[in-house]
Write a protein that holds these residues in place. Structure first.
Motif: not given
Length: 149
Positions: A48-54
């Motif tokens: 599991i990876r947690v990634v911010a995105f816009d």
């Protein structure tokens, strides 16, 4: 967390995208929410990876190498919105499928907007969020000032 735990069992790698919906007013910054999610998923098994995105969701998913987007549904109202979104996303990128998971029946009435409102008026949110998130929300409400005081 219900959808994350179950979704992690369905895929080899689960990427949780954290973004800011321009039509909402989040209580926490993007960085704060990212840290919260990372902490909450630390004990969940799987890659599991947690990634911010816009960016557009489909652009983000493609950059992550995703073939599937997992979305949680609580009620019929969610389905109508999510169905429309899935259709638009398919138009943008038909190589990525959208899969819907129904939230556990005990969690279906929970909405972040309602949890924030309960907290802002001094009600207990302990049954709706994890203990750590509960503490953070209470601290933020105290900083912002409760309604009705």
């Amino acid at each position: 967390m219900d959808i994350i735990r179950r979704g992690a069992k369905l895929v080899d790698r689960l990427v949780i995208g954290v973004t800011t919906n321009p039509s909402k007013s989040p209580m926490f910054t993007l960085d704060e929410r990212l840290a919260m999610v990372e902490r909450e998923v630390a004990g969940v098994s799987g890659d599991i990876r947690v990634v911010a995105f816009d960016a557009l969701l489909m652009t983000f998913a493609e950059r992550q190498g995703a073939s599937v987007i997992v979305r949680g549904l609580r009620a019929v109202a969610d389905f109508e919105y999510e169905y429309q979104m899935a259709g638009m996303n398919q138009q943008l990128n038909d190589r990525i499928e959208t899969v819907f998971l129904m939230a556990d029946v005990s969690l279906q009435p929970i909405a972040s907007r309602l949890v924030k409102e309960i907290a802002m008026y001094g009600g207990s949110i302990a049954r709706f969020v994890s203990p750590a998130v509960c503490e953070e929300v209470i601290a933020r409400v105290e900083k912002l000032g409760r309604k009705g005081d």
